[in-house]
Design a protein around this motif. Structure first.
Motif, PDB file in Angstrom:
ATOM      1  N   GLY A 163       0.779  -1.235   0.000  1.00 48.77           N
ATOM      2  CA  GLY A 163       0.000   0.000   0.000  1.00 48.77           C
ATOM      3  C   GLY A 163       0.810   1.284   0.000  1.00 48.77           C
ATOM      4  O   GLY A 163       0.555   2.185  -0.800  1.00 48.77           O
ATOM      5  N   ALA A 164       1.804   1.398   0.900  1.00 48.09           N
ATOM      6  CA  ALA A 164       2.591   2.629   0.975  1.00 48.09           C
ATOM      7  C   ALA A 164       3.339   2.873  -0.331  1.00 48.09           C
ATOM      8  O   ALA A 164       3.425   4.017  -0.806  1.00 48.09           O
ATOM      9  CB  ALA A 164       3.564   2.548   2.146  1.00 48.09           C
ATOM     10  N   ALA A 165       3.882   1.826  -0.919  1.00 46.18           N
ATOM     11  CA  ALA A 165       4.613   1.958  -2.181  1.00 46.18           C
ATOM     12  C   ALA A 165       3.683   2.417  -3.306  1.00 46.18           C
ATOM     13  O   ALA A 165       4.075   3.214  -4.171  1.00 46.18           O
ATOM     14  CB  ALA A 165       5.278   0.638  -2.545  1.00 46.18           C
ATOM     15  N   ILE A 166       2.443   1.926  -3.293  1.00 48.84           N
ATOM     16  CA  ILE A 166       1.484   2.318  -4.334  1.00 48.84           C
ATOM     17  C   ILE A 166       1.096   3.780  -4.195  1.00 48.84           C
ATOM     18  O   ILE A 166       0.984   4.508  -5.189  1.00 48.84           O
ATOM     19  CB  ILE A 166       0.241   1.406  -4.275  1.00 48.84           C
ATOM     20  N   ILE A 167       0.894   4.243  -2.950  1.00 47.12           N
ATOM     21  CA  ILE A 167       0.573   5.652  -2.736  1.00 47.12           C
ATOM     22  C   ILE A 167       1.719   6.541  -3.230  1.00 47.12           C
ATOM     23  O   ILE A 167       1.499   7.537  -3.929  1.00 47.12           O
ATOM     24  CB  ILE A 167       0.314   5.922  -1.239  1.00 47.12           C
ATOM     25  N   GLN A 168       2.941   6.168  -2.878  1.00 54.27           N
ATOM     26  CA  GLN A 168       4.101   6.944  -3.324  1.00 54.27           C
ATOM     27  C   GLN A 168       4.237   6.888  -4.841  1.00 54.27           C
ATOM     28  O   GLN A 168       4.544   7.898  -5.494  1.00 54.27           O
ATOM     29  CB  GLN A 168       5.363   6.394  -2.666  1.00 54.27           C
ATOM     30  N   GLN A 169       3.998   5.713  -5.419  1.00 53.59           N
ATOM     31  CA  GLN A 169       4.092   5.546  -6.873  1.00 53.59           C
ATOM     32  C   GLN A 169       3.063   6.416  -7.584  1.00 53.59           C
ATOM     33  O   GLN A 169       3.350   7.023  -8.621  1.00 53.59           O
ATOM     34  CB  GLN A 169       3.875   4.071  -7.228  1.00 53.59           C
ATOM     35  N   LYS A 170       1.872   6.486  -7.030  1.00 51.07           N
ATOM     36  CA  LYS A 170       0.819   7.301  -7.629  1.00 51.07           C
ATOM     37  C   LYS A 170       1.218   8.775  -7.649  1.00 51.07           C
ATOM     38  O   LYS A 170       1.042   9.463  -8.656  1.00 51.07           O
ATOM     39  CB  LYS A 170      -0.486   7.134  -6.851  1.00 51.07           C
ATOM     40  N   ALA A 171       1.793   9.241  -6.542  1.00 52.06           N
ATOM     41  CA  ALA A 171       2.236  10.632  -6.473  1.00 52.06           C
ATOM     42  C   ALA A 171       3.371  10.895  -7.460  1.00 52.06           C
ATOM     43  O   ALA A 171       3.398  11.933  -8.130  1.00 52.06           O
ATOM     44  CB  ALA A 171       2.675  10.967  -5.049  1.00 52.06           C
ATOM     45  N   ASN A 172       4.293   9.947  -7.573  1.00 51.42           N
ATOM     46  CA  ASN A 172       5.441  10.120  -8.473  1.00 51.42           C
ATOM     47  C   ASN A 172       5.022  10.156  -9.939  1.00 51.42           C
ATOM     48  O   ASN A 172       5.708  10.756 -10.773  1.00 51.42           O
ATOM     49  CB  ASN A 172       6.448   8.994  -8.268  1.00 51.42           C
ATOM     50  N   SER A 177       1.012  19.633 -12.423  1.00 53.65           N
ATOM     51  CA  SER A 177      -0.211  20.354 -12.087  1.00 53.65           C
ATOM     52  C   SER A 177      -1.087  19.550 -11.132  1.00 53.65           C
ATOM     53  O   SER A 177      -1.754  20.115 -10.251  1.00 53.65           O
ATOM     54  CB  SER A 177      -0.997  20.689 -13.355  1.00 53.65           C
ATOM     55  N   GLU A 178      -1.101  18.222 -11.294  1.00 49.75           N
ATOM     56  CA  GLU A 178      -1.854  17.356 -10.386  1.00 49.75           C
ATOM     57  C   GLU A 178      -1.153  17.239  -9.045  1.00 49.75           C
ATOM     58  O   GLU A 178      -1.786  17.283  -7.978  1.00 49.75           O
ATOM     59  CB  GLU A 178      -2.005  15.958 -10.989  1.00 49.75           C
ATOM     60  N   ASN A 235      -1.657  30.025  -7.672  1.00 51.22           N
ATOM     61  CA  ASN A 235      -3.066  29.675  -7.484  1.00 51.22           C
ATOM     62  C   ASN A 235      -3.970  30.812  -7.929  1.00 51.22           C
ATOM     63  O   ASN A 235      -5.025  30.609  -8.540  1.00 51.22           O
ATOM     64  CB  ASN A 235      -3.352  29.321  -6.022  1.00 51.22           C
ATOM     65  N   GLN A 236      -3.542  32.027  -7.598  1.00 50.85           N
ATOM     66  CA  GLN A 236      -4.323  33.205  -7.975  1.00 50.85           C
ATOM     67  C   GLN A 236      -4.407  33.328  -9.493  1.00 50.85           C
ATOM     68  O   GLN A 236      -5.461  33.614 -10.067  1.00 50.85           O
ATOM     69  CB  GLN A 236      -3.682  34.454  -7.356  1.00 50.85           C
ATOM     70  N   GLY A 237      -3.265  33.103 -10.159  1.00 54.34           N
ATOM     71  CA  GLY A 237      -3.248  33.198 -11.620  1.00 54.34           C
ATOM     72  C   GLY A 237      -4.065  32.109 -12.288  1.00 54.34           C
ATOM     73  O   GLY A 237      -4.687  32.346 -13.329  1.00 54.34           O
ATOM     74  N   LEU A 238      -4.071  30.914 -11.690  1.00 54.00           N
ATOM     75  CA  LEU A 238      -4.827  29.790 -12.252  1.00 54.00           C
ATOM     76  C   LEU A 238      -6.289  29.810 -11.838  1.00 54.00           C
ATOM     77  O   LEU A 238      -7.092  29.042 -12.376  1.00 54.00           O
ATOM     78  CB  LEU A 238      -4.187  28.459 -11.815  1.00 54.00           C
ATOM     79  N   GLY A 239      -6.611  30.662 -10.871  1.00 56.09           N
ATOM     80  CA  GLY A 239      -7.977  30.750 -10.403  1.00 56.09           C
ATOM     81  C   GLY A 239      -8.418  29.544  -9.576  1.00 56.09           C
ATOM     82  O   GLY A 239      -9.588  29.163  -9.622  1.00 56.09           O
ATOM     83  N   VAL A 240      -7.481  28.945  -8.816  1.00 56.45           N
ATOM     84  CA  VAL A 240      -7.820  27.802  -7.987  1.00 56.45           C
ATOM     85  C   VAL A 240      -7.674  28.175  -6.519  1.00 56.45           C
ATOM     86  O   VAL A 240      -6.898  29.067  -6.154  1.00 56.45           O
ATOM     87  CB  VAL A 240      -6.920  26.578  -8.298  1.00 56.45           C
TER      88      VAL A 240
END
Length: 243
Positions: A163-172, A177-178, A235-240
């Motif tokens: 699980g921990a490796a998958i979470i890290q892999q997803k972030a990598n 932008s995501e 964030n201000q420039g992207l409007g988020v």
């Protein structure tokens, strides 16, 4: 036979004649996650629909729901009043939306092992909306709603699934932008709380030593305030909205 990746959710069609009986593993061609599947001696397989049912989004804890709703309502009212006041102040600059960011109600996804109940209660009492994942698939489904921007995980999360490796892999694997919209926190027995250098090297946003979890709301508020200050103009420039 069709199986579904519990990390990236891609559906894979396997040649039934080549699928061995019993438990087996196969690597997802998209994210390289190792998938565990089963075919019994009678040739029956778990249908995709059953896998979808099993991989429900991580559920929210009942604790703190009232506090979160109250905090969310108060935040929305204050935001509306600030917008109205800004509109009435003709010729003056708009009020800074980030001034009350510390009061923003936040949703947090917990991908934890032994300490998850303790941390869930601490954050719920602090006004967070807390979701708890039992598997990487549940975590992935919860993140799909786009409202949960904070993920707290530990090395002992769903160890049987990596699980921990998958979470890290997803972030990598995320585009920049995501990745900017996901605040990733690691709870570690040997980590140094708020060690920015170590966090940067490991593509994390924050490291918290397990001995400091009683002060986790305070640590998160300070760290998130610094993070939002860093990306304020972007964030201000992207409007988020800030996290």
């Amino acid at each position: 036979m069709i199986i579904r990746c519990d990390n990236c959710s891609v559906s894979l069609q396997l040649d039934e004649a080549k699928v061995p009986s019993g438990n087996f593993t196969v690597r997802c061609p998209r994210c390289q996650n190792m998938l565990r599947a089963n075919k019994d001696a009678n040739g029956d397989v778990s249908p995709t629909v059953k896998q979808l049912a099993d991989n429900k989004p991580a559920p929210a804890t009942p604790d703190g729901s009232a506090q979160f709703a109250e905090k969310a309502s108060e935040f929305e009212i204050n935001s509306a009043l600030r917008s109205l006041l800004a509109a009435l102040q003709s010729g003056k600059e708009l009020l800074d939306k980030d001034e009350d960011v510390a009061a923003k109600p936040r949703r947090v996804l917990l991908c934890l092992g032994q300490k998850r109940e303790e941390i869930a209660k601490i954050l719920a009492d602090a006004g967070y909306r807390v979701y708890i994942a039992d598997t990487p698939a549940q975590a992935n489904e919860r993140l799909r709603d786009g409202k949960t921007e904070i993920v707290i995980f530990s090395p002992d999360f769903a160890a049987e699934y990596g699980g921990a490796a998958i979470i890290q892999q997803k972030a990598n694997a995320m585009y920049s932008s995501e990745r900017r919209r996901l605040y990733l926190v690691s709870i570690e027995d040997d980590g140094t709380t708020m060690n920015a250098h170590d966090a940067f090297l490991r593509n994390l946003n924050l490291i918290v030593n397990s001995g400091d979890i009683a002060q986790l709301p305070l640590i998160l508020n300070r760290a998130l305030s610094d993070y939002n200050d860093l990306y304020h103009y972007l964030n201000q420039g992207l409007g988020v909205e800030p996290i």
